[in-house]
Design an enzyme around this catalytic site. Structure first.
Site, PDB file in Angstrom:
ATOM      1  N   TYR A  16      -7.532  -4.138  -1.769  1.00  0.00           N
ATOM      2  CA  TYR A  16      -6.332  -3.742  -2.152  1.00  0.00           C
ATOM      3  C   TYR A  16      -5.284  -4.872  -2.495  1.00  0.00           C
ATOM      4  O   TYR A  16      -4.985  -5.697  -1.821  1.00  0.00           O
ATOM      5  CB  TYR A  16      -5.750  -2.758  -1.241  1.00  0.00           C
ATOM      6  CG  TYR A  16      -6.490  -1.724  -0.950  1.00  0.00           C
ATOM      7  CD1 TYR A  16      -7.227  -0.877  -1.964  1.00  0.00           C
ATOM      8  CD2 TYR A  16      -6.937  -1.411   0.114  1.00  0.00           C
ATOM      9  CE1 TYR A  16      -7.928   0.205  -1.745  1.00  0.00           C
ATOM     10  CE2 TYR A  16      -7.785  -0.243   0.419  1.00  0.00           C
ATOM     11  CZ  TYR A  16      -8.194   0.694  -0.418  1.00  0.00           C
ATOM     12  OH  TYR A  16      -9.012   1.707  -0.121  1.00  0.00           O
ATOM     13  N   THR A 105      14.958 -25.251  15.662  1.00  0.00           N
ATOM     14  CA  THR A 105      14.052 -24.227  16.465  1.00  0.00           C
ATOM     15  C   THR A 105      13.174 -23.614  15.603  1.00  0.00           C
ATOM     16  O   THR A 105      13.368 -23.639  14.263  1.00  0.00           O
ATOM     17  CB  THR A 105      14.889 -23.406  17.292  1.00  0.00           C
ATOM     18  OG1 THR A 105      14.149 -22.592  18.389  1.00  0.00           O
ATOM     19  CG2 THR A 105      15.527 -21.990  16.373  1.00  0.00           C
ATOM     20  N   HIS A 153       7.257  26.889  -5.348  1.00  0.00           N
ATOM     21  CA  HIS A 153       6.427  27.558  -4.183  1.00  0.00           C
ATOM     22  C   HIS A 153       5.008  27.478  -4.569  1.00  0.00           C
ATOM     23  O   HIS A 153       4.115  28.582  -4.272  1.00  0.00           O
ATOM     24  CB  HIS A 153       6.954  28.985  -3.882  1.00  0.00           C
ATOM     25  CG  HIS A 153       8.406  29.022  -3.543  1.00  0.00           C
ATOM     26  ND1 HIS A 153       9.081  28.594  -2.412  1.00  0.00           N
ATOM     27  CD2 HIS A 153       9.349  29.209  -4.425  1.00  0.00           C
ATOM     28  CE1 HIS A 153      10.306  28.861  -2.556  1.00  0.00           C
ATOM     29  NE2 HIS A 153      10.777  29.218  -3.722  1.00  0.00           N
ATOM     30  N   GLN A 234      18.542 -16.392  17.843  1.00  0.00           N
ATOM     31  CA  GLN A 234      17.546 -17.345  17.450  1.00  0.00           C
ATOM     32  C   GLN A 234      16.829 -16.901  16.122  1.00  0.00           C
ATOM     33  O   GLN A 234      16.155 -17.635  15.466  1.00  0.00           O
ATOM     34  CB  GLN A 234      16.356 -17.179  18.775  1.00  0.00           C
ATOM     35  CG  GLN A 234      15.349 -18.408  18.546  1.00  0.00           C
ATOM     36  CD  GLN A 234      14.636 -18.319  19.793  1.00  0.00           C
ATOM     37  OE1 GLN A 234      13.445 -17.949  19.831  1.00  0.00           O
ATOM     38  NE2 GLN A 234      15.064 -19.025  20.801  1.00  0.00           N
ATOM     39  N   SER A 284     -18.845  12.426  -7.635  1.00  0.00           N
ATOM     40  CA  SER A 284     -19.126  12.999  -6.373  1.00  0.00           C
ATOM     41  C   SER A 284     -20.535  12.672  -6.110  1.00  0.00           C
ATOM     42  O   SER A 284     -21.294  12.876  -6.985  1.00  0.00           O
ATOM     43  CB  SER A 284     -18.861  14.473  -5.991  1.00  0.00           C
ATOM     44  OG  SER A 284     -19.630  14.969  -5.034  1.00  0.00           O
ATOM     45  N   SER A 329       6.686 -10.434  16.775  1.00  0.00           N
ATOM     46  CA  SER A 329       6.109 -11.597  16.083  1.00  0.00           C
ATOM     47  C   SER A 329       4.969 -11.091  15.484  1.00  0.00           C
ATOM     48  O   SER A 329       4.383 -11.217  14.162  1.00  0.00           O
ATOM     49  CB  SER A 329       6.010 -13.033  16.976  1.00  0.00           C
ATOM     50  OG  SER A 329       5.180 -14.027  16.331  1.00  0.00           O
TER      51      SER A 329
END
Length: 468
Positions: A16, A105, A153, A234, A284, A329
């Site tokens: 995919y 960081t 419907h 952070q 099928s 993470s």
């Protein structure tokens, strides 16, 4: 590391999504983006007089020398993936190794890299959404005034047109595209703000230089071509991830609805649409005659993956405790790329379906002959009312005739409603026979469907700003 078919690999690795989207979320590309962030920071620090031109040039020279094997070896020992990449890069840059990530960081690197990567991924989705709108618009214009039964419907209702039915999906996709473009254009990185977002570490670096930490941040961001949130912890606020997943989910929702409708319209009792079917395609394993709408079913299946990601994004946004926790993470590594790849596959599949879809006007005529006249009775009711008929009494007359005719249609007989209404003396008191027959021609009972289809197409295909 061996990722052959002898072990589990994600379907997104090979089944995919496009190669372009897979590359965007590849480890190679991620690490190249990280190095791009470190180079941008180093250039800003060079401008501040903190590092040398020679060091920056060495970083640039090795920006594409990704060595995942070496980084993985280091990570096994130190148990920190980003530091492992820094150390790998540093080994390649003996002069500049010591200044990589200076003052930063981990999330200064990762969140800025993600902002760039998510923008690239959104551009891929944007382009394919535009292509799908164009394909649908071509079909809508071709069939804008071809009448067909509308269903409410899941029961025959009044008359619409094939083009107007397609216009509903075009309109939704157009709105989705506007939302996507807005999110893409307002994506932001964390910037360079350090461990809790205060820029304290950078302020220490530039102390005594006459330069502000915020100036250096701006220089680095300009180099990267992104903006940043004014304030952060952070990390950048995970509400941004939520916005991204929300807009992906909106597009997935539109495709899911269209695909479900397509599947219903392909069912033999209706038979108005059908997917393209290859000469050697097998419908099928058990029933050789089957022509299943497998592509639309795949779209509906993948849409559930995209919609389910919203919950994880919501929880991440609400549960990053105080200045951050790490419990977002691991799941972000999974649901964000998978949502992009799933939607990418959905869009590619829908484009193929719409480009070669079959619209069977013989089935449309069969439906109109069987059920269209029932909706046209409303025209007789309104015209008789204008001619002086009691609205409630005439409603009962038409209801009585319609229910008898409906029972005959359900038993497989020809619909007798037209002839019975045209000869009923209670109706003939107000309308001539020819007038009744003309009013019962349901093919013209489409209101402004064709005109509205044109307007939707014009609005959806107009040039948009800020699209790559």
């Amino acid at each position: 590391m061996d990722y052959s078919h002898d072990t589990f690999i994600s379907p997104y690795t090979w089944r995919y999504g496009s190669e372009e989207m897979r590359m965007t979320f590849s480890e190679i590309h991620k690490r190249k983006l990280l190095r791009r962030v470190w180079i941008a920071l180093a250039k800003a620090e060079e401008r501040a007089g903190l590092v040398s031109r020679e060091q920056v040039e060495e970083l640039i020279a090795h920006k594409d020398d990704i060595d995942i094997d070496r980084a993985s070896e280091i990570e096994k020992d130190i148990r920190h993936d980003l530091m492992a990449e820094i150390k790998t890069y540093a080994e390649q840059c003996p002069k500049a190794g010591g200044i990589i990530h200076l003052g930063a960081t981990s999330m200064d690197a990762l969140d800025n890299a993600d902002a760039i990567r998510f923008r690239e991924a959104l551009e891929i989705i944007e382009q394919k959404t535009v292509s799908l709108i164009e394909k649908l618009s071509e079909k809508a214009m071709e069939y804008k005034d071809v009448p067909t039964m509308a269903f409410t419907h899941i029961q025959p209702a009044e008359i619409t047109t094939i083009g107007y039915r397609l216009a509903q999906a075009i309109q939704d996709l157009s709105d989705d595209l506007d939302d996507l473009t807005y999110v893409k254009d307002h994506l932001k990185g964390k910037g360079f703000k350090g461990a809790v977002g205060t820029l304290a570490s950078y302020a220490e670096l530039v102390k005594g230089t006459g330069i502000k930490a915020g100036d250096m941040e701006k220089w680095a961001l300009d180099e990267l071509g992104i903006d940043a949130f004014t304030a952060s912890t952070q990390i950048y606020t995970r509400k941004q991830d939520l916005r991204i997943i929300e807009v992906l989910s909106k597009i997935a929702c539109t495709l899911a609805k269209f695909s479900l409708d397509f599947r219903i319209l392909q069912s033999p009792p209706i038979g108005e649409f059908s997917e393209p079917f290859g000469k050697h395609q097998v419908g099928s394993s058990a029933m050789p005659f089957k022509r299943n709408p497998i592509n639309s079913e795949k779209i509906d299946s993948l849409s559930r993956v995209v919609s389910s990601a919203y919950s994880a994004a919501w929880q991440n946004a609400s549960m990053t405790i105080l200045e951050r926790s790490l419990d977002d993470s691991a799941n972000r590594r999974i649901f964000i790329p998978e949502s992009f790849l799933a939607l990418d596959e959905m869009l590619m599949t829908e484009i193929r379906i719409v480009s070669a879809m079959n619209i069977h006007e013989s089935a449309t005529k069969r439906l109109m002959d069987s059920y269209g006249i029932f909706s046209a009775t409303e025209r007789v009711l309104m015209e008789a009312g204008k001619r002086g008929a009691d609205r409630q009494e005439m409603h009962e007359v038409i209801r009585e005739l319609s229910l008898d005719a409906w029972a005959m249609v359900q038993s497989g007989k020809e619909n007798p409603l037209k002839s019975r209404m045209a000869s009923d003396p209670r109706i003939l008191r107000f309308l001539e026979k020819d007038e009744i027959l003309s009013l019962l021609d349901a093919s013209s009972y489409i209101g402004e469907a064709a005109e509205r289809t044109e307007r939707v197409v014009q609005e959806a295909t107009k040039p948009r700003k800020n699209m790559k």
